[in-house]
Design a protein around this motif. Structure first.
Motif, PDB file in Angstrom:
ATOM      1  N   GLU A  74      44.298 -66.140  44.242  1.00 13.76           N
ATOM      2  CA  GLU A  74      42.853 -66.302  44.097  1.00 13.76           C
ATOM      3  C   GLU A  74      42.271 -67.213  45.171  1.00 13.76           C
ATOM      4  O   GLU A  74      41.154 -67.004  45.638  1.00 13.76           O
ATOM      5  CB  GLU A  74      42.530 -66.849  42.703  1.00 13.76           C
ATOM      6  N   LYS A  75      43.000 -68.241  45.574  1.00 12.84           N
ATOM      7  CA  LYS A  75      42.463 -69.179  46.574  1.00 12.84           C
ATOM      8  C   LYS A  75      42.254 -68.512  47.927  1.00 12.84           C
ATOM      9  O   LYS A  75      41.539 -69.057  48.781  1.00 12.84           O
ATOM     10  CB  LYS A  75      43.400 -70.375  46.712  1.00 12.84           C
ATOM     11  N   LEU A  76      42.868 -67.350  48.126  1.00  7.86           N
ATOM     12  CA  LEU A  76      42.677 -66.606  49.368  1.00  7.86           C
ATOM     13  C   LEU A  76      41.771 -65.403  49.175  1.00  7.86           C
ATOM     14  O   LEU A  76      41.698 -64.526  50.038  1.00  7.86           O
ATOM     15  CB  LEU A  76      44.032 -66.145  49.918  1.00  7.86           C
ATOM     16  N   GLY A  77      41.077 -65.365  48.045  1.00 12.30           N
ATOM     17  CA  GLY A  77      40.122 -64.296  47.792  1.00 12.30           C
ATOM     18  C   GLY A  77      40.663 -63.107  47.047  1.00 12.30           C
ATOM     19  O   GLY A  77      39.956 -62.104  46.885  1.00 12.30           O
ATOM     20  N   GLY A  78      41.906 -63.193  46.565  1.00 10.40           N
ATOM     21  CA  GLY A  78      42.496 -62.076  45.843  1.00 10.40           C
ATOM     22  C   GLY A  78      42.373 -62.207  44.343  1.00 10.40           C
ATOM     23  O   GLY A  78      41.648 -63.056  43.821  1.00 10.40           O
ATOM     24  N   GLN A  79      43.107 -61.366  43.628  1.00 14.23           N
ATOM     25  CA  GLN A  79      43.043 -61.341  42.173  1.00 14.23           C
ATOM     26  C   GLN A  79      44.112 -62.216  41.526  1.00 14.23           C
ATOM     27  O   GLN A  79      44.049 -62.500  40.333  1.00 14.23           O
ATOM     28  CB  GLN A  79      43.214 -59.901  41.664  1.00 14.23           C
ATOM     29  N   GLY A  80      45.132 -62.605  42.297  1.00 14.20           N
ATOM     30  CA  GLY A  80      46.193 -63.431  41.737  1.00 14.20           C
ATOM     31  C   GLY A  80      46.997 -62.727  40.660  1.00 14.20           C
ATOM     32  O   GLY A  80      47.520 -63.367  39.745  1.00 14.20           O
ATOM     33  N   ALA A  81      47.103 -61.405  40.757  1.00 13.80           N
ATOM     34  CA  ALA A  81      47.868 -60.634  39.757  1.00 13.80           C
ATOM     35  C   ALA A  81      49.319 -60.532  40.226  1.00 13.80           C
ATOM     36  O   ALA A  81      49.784 -61.314  41.045  1.00 13.80           O
ATOM     37  CB  ALA A  81      47.233 -59.261  39.561  1.00 13.80           C
ATOM     38  N   SER A  82      50.041 -59.573  39.695  1.00 15.85           N
ATOM     39  CA  SER A  82      51.468 -59.470  39.986  1.00 15.85           C
ATOM     40  C   SER A  82      51.855 -58.035  40.304  1.00 15.85           C
ATOM     41  O   SER A  82      51.025 -57.121  40.292  1.00 15.85           O
ATOM     42  CB  SER A  82      52.282 -59.969  38.787  1.00 15.85           C
ATOM     43  N   ALA A  83      53.144 -57.859  40.552  1.00 13.73           N
ATOM     44  CA  ALA A  83      53.670 -56.527  40.842  1.00 13.73           C
ATOM     45  C   ALA A  83      53.469 -55.567  39.671  1.00 13.73           C
ATOM     46  O   ALA A  83      53.416 -54.353  39.872  1.00 13.73           O
ATOM     47  CB  ALA A  83      55.153 -56.615  41.206  1.00 13.73           C
ATOM     48  N   ARG A  84      53.354 -56.082  38.457  1.00  6.56           N
ATOM     49  CA  ARG A  84      53.149 -55.200  37.301  1.00  6.56           C
ATOM     50  C   ARG A  84      51.810 -54.460  37.429  1.00  6.56           C
ATOM     51  O   ARG A  84      51.726 -53.255  37.158  1.00  6.56           O
ATOM     52  CB  ARG A  84      53.188 -56.008  36.010  1.00  6.56           C
ATOM     53  N   GLU A  85      50.774 -55.185  37.814  1.00  6.63           N
ATOM     54  CA  GLU A  85      49.460 -54.546  37.966  1.00  6.63           C
ATOM     55  C   GLU A  85      49.456 -53.585  39.153  1.00  6.63           C
ATOM     56  O   GLU A  85      48.887 -52.482  39.082  1.00  6.63           O
ATOM     57  CB  GLU A  85      48.372 -55.607  38.134  1.00  6.63           C
ATOM     58  N   ALA A  86      50.078 -54.001  40.254  1.00  5.67           N
ATOM     59  CA  ALA A  86      50.156 -53.103  41.407  1.00  5.67           C
ATOM     60  C   ALA A  86      50.922 -51.832  41.057  1.00  5.67           C
ATOM     61  O   ALA A  86      50.591 -50.739  41.536  1.00  5.67           O
ATOM     62  CB  ALA A  86      50.821 -53.817  42.579  1.00  5.67           C
ATOM     63  N   ALA A  87      51.928 -51.949  40.201  1.00  8.74           N
ATOM     64  CA  ALA A  87      52.693 -50.777  39.781  1.00  8.74           C
ATOM     65  C   ALA A  87      51.822 -49.790  39.018  1.00  8.74           C
ATOM     66  O   ALA A  87      51.959 -48.573  39.176  1.00  8.74           O
ATOM     67  CB  ALA A  87      53.881 -51.210  38.926  1.00  8.74           C
ATOM     68  N   VAL A  88      50.916 -50.297  38.192  1.00  9.40           N
ATOM     69  CA  VAL A  88      50.009 -49.411  37.445  1.00  9.40           C
ATOM     70  C   VAL A  88      49.124 -48.631  38.409  1.00  9.40           C
ATOM     71  O   VAL A  88      48.904 -47.417  38.249  1.00  9.40           O
ATOM     72  CB  VAL A  88      49.161 -50.234  36.463  1.00  9.40           C
ATOM     73  N   VAL A  89      48.610 -49.311  39.440  1.00  8.35           N
ATOM     74  CA  VAL A  89      47.785 -48.629  40.437  1.00  8.35           C
ATOM     75  C   VAL A  89      48.585 -47.529  41.126  1.00  8.35           C
ATOM     76  O   VAL A  89      48.107 -46.405  41.306  1.00  8.35           O
ATOM     77  CB  VAL A  89      47.245 -49.638  41.472  1.00  8.35           C
ATOM     78  N   LEU A  90      49.823 -47.829  41.486  1.00  9.38           N
ATOM     79  CA  LEU A  90      50.643 -46.843  42.176  1.00  9.38           C
ATOM     80  C   LEU A  90      51.016 -45.671  41.276  1.00  9.38           C
ATOM     81  O   LEU A  90      51.153 -44.536  41.759  1.00  9.38           O
ATOM     82  CB  LEU A  90      51.896 -47.516  42.735  1.00  9.38           C
ATOM     83  N   GLU A  91      51.189 -45.901  39.990  1.00  9.99           N
ATOM     84  CA  GLU A  91      51.411 -44.771  39.076  1.00  9.99           C
ATOM     85  C   GLU A  91      50.249 -43.793  39.158  1.00  9.99           C
ATOM     86  O   GLU A  91      50.438 -42.570  39.240  1.00  9.99           O
ATOM     87  CB  GLU A  91      51.557 -45.274  37.639  1.00  9.99           C
ATOM     88  N   GLU A  92      49.027 -44.324  39.116  1.00  8.66           N
ATOM     89  CA  GLU A  92      47.856 -43.447  39.142  1.00  8.66           C
ATOM     90  C   GLU A  92      47.673 -42.789  40.500  1.00  8.66           C
ATOM     91  O   GLU A  92      47.261 -41.623  40.579  1.00  8.66           O
ATOM     92  CB  GLU A  92      46.607 -44.249  38.755  1.00  8.66           C
ATOM     93  N   LEU A  93      47.991 -43.515  41.582  1.00 13.57           N
ATOM     94  CA  LEU A  93      47.919 -42.896  42.905  1.00 13.57           C
ATOM     95  C   LEU A  93      48.948 -41.783  43.034  1.00 13.57           C
ATOM     96  O   LEU A  93      48.700 -40.757  43.685  1.00 13.57           O
ATOM     97  CB  LEU A  93      48.135 -43.953  43.983  1.00 13.57           C
ATOM     98  N   GLY A  94      50.121 -41.969  42.426  1.00 14.72           N
ATOM     99  CA  GLY A  94      51.107 -40.901  42.420  1.00 14.72           C
ATOM    100  C   GLY A  94      50.639 -39.686  41.641  1.00 14.72           C
ATOM    101  O   GLY A  94      50.918 -38.544  42.026  1.00 14.72           O
ATOM    102  N   ARG A  95      49.918 -39.907  40.570  1.00 12.93           N
ATOM    103  CA  ARG A  95      49.398 -38.795  39.762  1.00 12.93           C
ATOM    104  C   ARG A  95      48.393 -37.946  40.524  1.00 12.93           C
ATOM    105  O   ARG A  95      48.170 -36.783  40.169  1.00 12.93           O
ATOM    106  CB  ARG A  95      48.712 -39.341  38.502  1.00 12.93           C
ATOM    107  N   SER A  96      47.765 -38.518  41.534  1.00 13.70           N
ATOM    108  CA  SER A  96      46.742 -37.772  42.264  1.00 13.70           C
ATOM    109  C   SER A  96      47.092 -37.568  43.730  1.00 13.70           C
ATOM    110  O   SER A  96      46.292 -36.998  44.477  1.00 13.70           O
ATOM    111  CB  SER A  96      45.396 -38.507  42.182  1.00 13.70           C
ATOM    112  N   VAL A  97      48.284 -38.011  44.152  1.00 13.12           N
ATOM    113  CA  VAL A  97      48.685 -38.009  45.570  1.00 13.12           C
ATOM    114  C   VAL A  97      47.501 -38.394  46.464  1.00 13.12           C
ATOM    115  O   VAL A  97      47.197 -37.730  47.461  1.00 13.12           O
ATOM    116  CB  VAL A  97      49.324 -36.672  46.020  1.00 13.12           C
TER     117      VAL A  97
END
Length: 386
Positions: A74-97
């Protein structure tokens, strides 16, 4: 046993394979956007253009939803989340290529910069730009490069920071404004940041199997770079980026497999022969049931890798090797079954099944083949590879 004789460290907690409410909310937002902006017909139309990626979709995904900064503090302007959240995004990107540079930029490049020292001025500025979606960055290594198997850099760095060399098959190279370039200095390995538009940098496009993830060949001829890290730190940053990318690539492969299974079930339930849905035939039901079991197992493997990366578990290399060794073949098998069980229509350009097959085959080679990860797993758990 007295307190003094107890082990000094407690065992690692069991991995959490379930999705949290926040992760499901993120999934809903990403899936809604992709359903509106990345339908199969839209993806197919984009492949016939000369555009490197869908800039409008990327802006909405990266900036409006904020996924580009999930791994950025967050101190660098991001969300401060983790690989778990990024994995969810990639699941959906895989569903739609979806043709966007999320894996290469928001995951691999961001991880490399963070491990170079996110608080340093050299890394903090590009991290803030990546988190805001203003910049796309890629790690200048061939797409098949596996974690733990980084070859000697193909680029040489002079004492004044000028770079010379050529790197082939870099994913999303044509999309990038910033290149993170592993290079060999006279005193050892280093990692440099190079503007893609700088003098002495040339990007030649290649024709990949998967047109939704374009490849490029990078040539450096006296290009100026900003030094990010040297020695063991540079080597560790690159390897950590590849490990994180390989672990989260499993979630993209899971998304590919899930779409293929769901689309196959839908099609076989609607198509009829002899007055019956073809999906009611026992032979096809057995094939789809077996595929369902494989997809369910792939989900567990992908979630284990994402959770291990998110928690910093010492078992992360094992979890990533398991996920890639298992999920890559499952995605390919699901895509092949999707094409075959659609019959003739599955072989046409107009049906999106070929997009998923090409993504699955490309992902199978990306960041290390399943065989490479099986060999790595054998070494990690102390088994002699055959």
């Amino acid at each position: 046993m007295t307190a003094e004789t107890l082990p000094s460290s407690a065992p690692a907690p069991d991995p959490d394979l379930l999705y949290s409410e926040e992760e499901e909310a993120l999934r809903a937002a990403v899936r809604s956007l992709l359903a509106d902006r990345s339908a199969p017909a839209t993806v197919l139309a984009g492949l016939e253009s000369d555009v490197a990626y869908d800039t409008g979709l990327w802006r909405a995904l990266a900036t409006d939803i904020g996924t580009a900064g999930l791994l950025v503090p967050e101190k660098l302007g991001g969300q401060g989340a983790s690989a778990r959240e990024a994995a969810v995004v990639l699941e959906e990107l895989g569903r739609s290529v979806a043709p966007v540079p999320y894996l290469t930029s928001a995951v691999i490049a961001v991880t490399a910069l963070l491990d170079c020292g996110g608080d340093s001025a050299e890394a903090a500025a590009p991290l803030a730009a990546l988190a805001a979606g203003r910049t796309v960055a890629v790690l200048a290594l061939p797409l098949p490069t596996a974690p733990g198997a980084v070859p000697d850099p193909a680029v040489r760095a002079a004492a004044d920071g000028t770079l010379t060399g050529r790197v082939t098959s870099v994913a999303d190279a044509a999309s990038a404004e910033l290149l993170l370039v592993p290079a060999q200095r006279p005193d050892g390995p280093a990692l440099y940041a190079v503007e893609a538009a700088a003098d002495g940098v040339r990007t030649d496009t290649a024709t990949p199997l998967d047109l939704t993830r374009p490849l490029g060949h990078l040539t450096f001829d006296g290009a100026r770079g900003r030094l990010l890290a040297t020695g063991d730190r540079a080597r560790a940053a690159v390897d950590r980026a590849l490990l994180t990318g390989a672990g989260l690539l499993a979630s993209e492969q899971l998304g590919v497999a899930e779409w293929c299974l769901a689309e196959t079930v839908r099609h076989t339930a609607e198509r009829t022969q002899f007055g019956r849905p073809v999906g009611s035939f026992q032979a096809l039901k057995h094939r789809m049931a077996a595929l369902w079991l494989e997809v369910a197992s792939a989900r567990a493997a992908a979630r284990y890798a994402a959770d291990a990366l998110a928690t910093g578990s010492p078992d992360a290399p094992v979890a990533v090797a398991v996920a890639q060794a298992y999920c890559a073949p499952v995605a390919v098998r699901a895509a092949e079954e999707c094409v075959q069980l659609h019959g003739g229509i599955g072989m046409t350009w107009e049906h999106p099944a070929h997009l998923f097959l090409k993504r699955a085959k490309s992902d199978e080679l990306a960041l290390g083949s399943p065989g490479r990860h099986r060999d790595a797993l054998a070494g990690l758990v102390g088994i002699d590879a055959p």
